[in-house]
Design a protein around this motif. Structure first.
Motif, PDB file in Angstrom:
ATOM      1  N   MET A  19      -5.540  -1.304   5.093  1.00 34.02           N
ATOM      2  CA  MET A  19      -6.163   0.252   4.679  1.00 34.02           C
ATOM      3  C   MET A  19      -6.591   1.178   5.544  1.00 34.02           C
ATOM      4  SD  MET A  19      -6.053   0.561   1.727  1.00 34.02           S
ATOM      5  CE  MET A  19      -7.885   1.573   1.323  1.00 34.02           C
ATOM      6  N   ARG A  38      -2.107   9.898  -2.622  1.00 37.81           N
ATOM      7  CA  ARG A  38      -2.769  10.844  -1.510  1.00 37.81           C
ATOM      8  C   ARG A  38      -2.357  11.558  -0.667  1.00 37.81           C
ATOM      9  NH1 ARG A  38      -6.043  13.595   0.249  1.00 37.81           N
ATOM     10  NH2 ARG A  38      -8.348  12.639   1.070  1.00 37.81           N
ATOM     11  N   MET A  47      -4.375   3.169   7.202  1.00 37.01           N
ATOM     12  CA  MET A  47      -3.317   3.774   6.458  1.00 37.01           C
ATOM     13  C   MET A  47      -4.184   5.123   6.263  1.00 37.01           C
ATOM     14  SD  MET A  47      -1.217   3.495   4.668  1.00 37.01           S
ATOM     15  CE  MET A  47      -0.092   3.032   4.458  1.00 37.01           C
ATOM     16  N   ASN A 107      -1.707   5.210  -5.751  1.00 35.18           N
ATOM     17  CA  ASN A 107      -2.608   5.884  -5.071  1.00 35.18           C
ATOM     18  C   ASN A 107      -2.512   6.245  -3.790  1.00 35.18           C
ATOM     19  OD1 ASN A 107      -5.532   6.540  -4.336  1.00 35.18           O
ATOM     20  ND2 ASN A 107      -5.723   4.134  -4.216  1.00 35.18           N
ATOM     21  N   ILE A 108      -1.968   5.482  -3.382  1.00 38.78           N
ATOM     22  CA  ILE A 108      -1.107   5.919  -1.695  1.00 38.78           C
ATOM     23  C   ILE A 108      -0.403   7.497  -1.883  1.00 38.78           C
ATOM     24  CG2 ILE A 108      -0.479   5.095   0.262  1.00 38.78           C
ATOM     25  CD1 ILE A 108      -3.561   4.479   0.296  1.00 38.78           C
ATOM     26  N   LYS A 109       0.633   7.475  -2.770  1.00 41.48           N
ATOM     27  CA  LYS A 109       1.511   8.415  -2.538  1.00 41.48           C
ATOM     28  C   LYS A 109       1.658   9.460  -2.619  1.00 41.48           C
ATOM     29  CE  LYS A 109       6.045   4.948  -3.295  1.00 41.48           C
ATOM     30  NZ  LYS A 109       6.697   4.532  -4.684  1.00 41.48           N
ATOM     31  N   LEU A 157       0.724  -1.356   0.148  1.00 40.34           N
ATOM     32  CA  LEU A 157      -0.246  -0.090   0.109  1.00 40.34           C
ATOM     33  C   LEU A 157       0.875   1.541   0.007  1.00 40.34           C
ATOM     34  CD1 LEU A 157      -2.741  -0.537   2.342  1.00 40.34           C
ATOM     35  CD2 LEU A 157      -2.910  -0.007   0.103  1.00 40.34           C
ATOM     36  N   ALA A 158       1.792   1.231   0.933  1.00 42.37           N
ATOM     37  CA  ALA A 158       2.874   2.515   0.966  1.00 42.37           C
ATOM     38  C   ALA A 158       3.473   2.559  -0.239  1.00 42.37           C
ATOM     39  CB  ALA A 158       3.691   2.229   2.329  1.00 42.37           C
ATOM     40  N   LEU A 165       5.059   8.383   5.332  1.00 43.59           N
ATOM     41  CA  LEU A 165       4.806   6.955   5.612  1.00 43.59           C
ATOM     42  C   LEU A 165       6.220   6.200   5.682  1.00 43.59           C
ATOM     43  CD1 LEU A 165       3.045   7.085   1.377  1.00 43.59           C
ATOM     44  CD2 LEU A 165       2.681   6.773   3.734  1.00 43.59           C
ATOM     45  N   ILE A 184      -8.524   5.846   2.962  1.00 45.05           N
ATOM     46  CA  ILE A 184      -7.996   6.409   2.839  1.00 45.05           C
ATOM     47  C   ILE A 184      -8.960   7.192   2.511  1.00 45.05           C
ATOM     48  CG2 ILE A 184      -6.335   6.028   2.429  1.00 45.05           C
ATOM     49  CD1 ILE A 184      -5.824   6.996  -0.243  1.00 45.05           C
ATOM     50  N   LEU A 226      -3.555   8.830   7.940  1.00 41.78           N
ATOM     51  CA  LEU A 226      -3.845  10.488   6.801  1.00 41.78           C
ATOM     52  C   LEU A 226      -4.464  10.892   7.464  1.00 41.78           C
ATOM     53  CD1 LEU A 226      -3.893  11.155   3.779  1.00 41.78           C
ATOM     54  CD2 LEU A 226      -6.567  10.159   3.286  1.00 41.78           C
TER      55      LEU A 226
END
Length: 289
Positions: free
Chosen positions: A66, A34, A69, A30-32, A25-26, A47, A250, A73
């Motif tokens: 998730m 966001r 995360m 998408n995560i980066k 995920l990290a 992160l 997120i 966030l």
């Protein structure tokens, strides 16, 4: 494949499977993206700190990635470090209907930090009151007389003689307010609104003193602090709303409060202050579910 825009550039992202590992995920676009939207160039370091927290806590590592995360966030949005050793915010392992998930918790120092940033507070804090210091208290008029005793229980480190906690605030416009709660009142609140109060490894058992501090300070801010639609106060409102929340992703706009489902009708329960605060993420954590 969908795309999002951050810092003026279109970034393509692939859907992230909810069961992906925290490391996958990290590393996902998408995560980066966001986190970059919130933290810009500091997203990578943040992160990295999240992964470090997870690496050092087995119970947290077992939580749904998730939800971790989602909690991280919130911390990023508040611009607060998520390392519990720093005492501003933490990600706590929890059980939600039998499933291990992460819960965001604001800490005492985090509340004070957000109050300072708002530019509305001249003074704010919370302190223990010892048995030999409390002279009188009138809860009807919020009048309390406290006097520090030379060579008294405080200087002796007699924490067993703490009878309550006093939170106070003073605004720049001159408004002042204090809130005193006895140990019995604070613990009764904890038992009523935290179903994990008596469980080994829970914040109330692992770090009772810090939980008491935050309970009183948070109630004071929630009832008497500055609350407005001004952008300066939005972080504080986000913190109060998100405290003890579980976010399943997120983009989850509907946090839920497994520890305190009556959150909106109460003053939510609490975290802490390091070195004590590190105990929040105790690997001996046992969920009541």
């Amino acid at each position: 494949m969908a795309s999002i825009t951050t810092q003026g550039q279109a970034i393509h992202k692939s859907p992230v499977h909810p069961q992906s590992s925290i490391y996958q995920l990290a590393d996902s676009a998408n995560i980066k993206a966001r986190f970059e939207t919130v933290l810009n160039k500091n997203a990578g370091a943040y992160l990295g700190s999240v992964l470090n927290v997870v690496k050092n806590n087995k119970a947290l590592a077992d939580c749904e990635p998730m939800s971790i995360m989602g909690s991280a966030l919130i911390g990023a949005t508040l611009n607060l470090p998520i390392d519990p050793n720093l005492g501003f915010a933490a990600i706590i392992p929890y059980k939600d209907k039998g499933i291990a998930k992460a819960q965001f918790q604001i800490m005492t120092k985090g509340l004070i930090q957000l109050a300072q940033r708002s530019g509305q507070y001249k003074n704010i804090g919370v302190n223990a009151v010892y048995e030999d210091e409390l002279k009188s208290y009138n809860p009807i008029f919020d009048k309390i007389e406290v006097e520090v005793v030379v060579d008294g229980y405080r200087s002796q480190g007699r924490d067993d003689k703490i009878v309550g906690y006093l939170a106070y605030l003073e605004l720049l416009n001159g408004f002042e307010k204090i809130l005193y709660k006895s140990i019995a009142e604070i613990d009764a609140h904890g038992k009523k609104f935290s179903k994990t109060f008596d469980f080994k490894g829970s914040p109330w058992q692992a770090n009772r003193e810090a939980m008491r501090r935050k309970t009183v300070l948070k109630e004071l801010i929630s009832k008497w602090g500055v609350m407005s639609i001004d952008y300066q106060m939005q972080p504080m409102q986000t913190a109060l709303k998100s405290d003890q929340a579980i976010m399943d992703g997120i983009d989850d706009a509907s946090p839920h409060y497994v520890d305190n489902p009556n959150y909106e009708d109460t003053i939510p329960a609490p975290p802490q202050e390091q070195s004590d605060e590190a105990k929040l993420l105790d690997d001996s954590w046992e969920s009541p579910i």
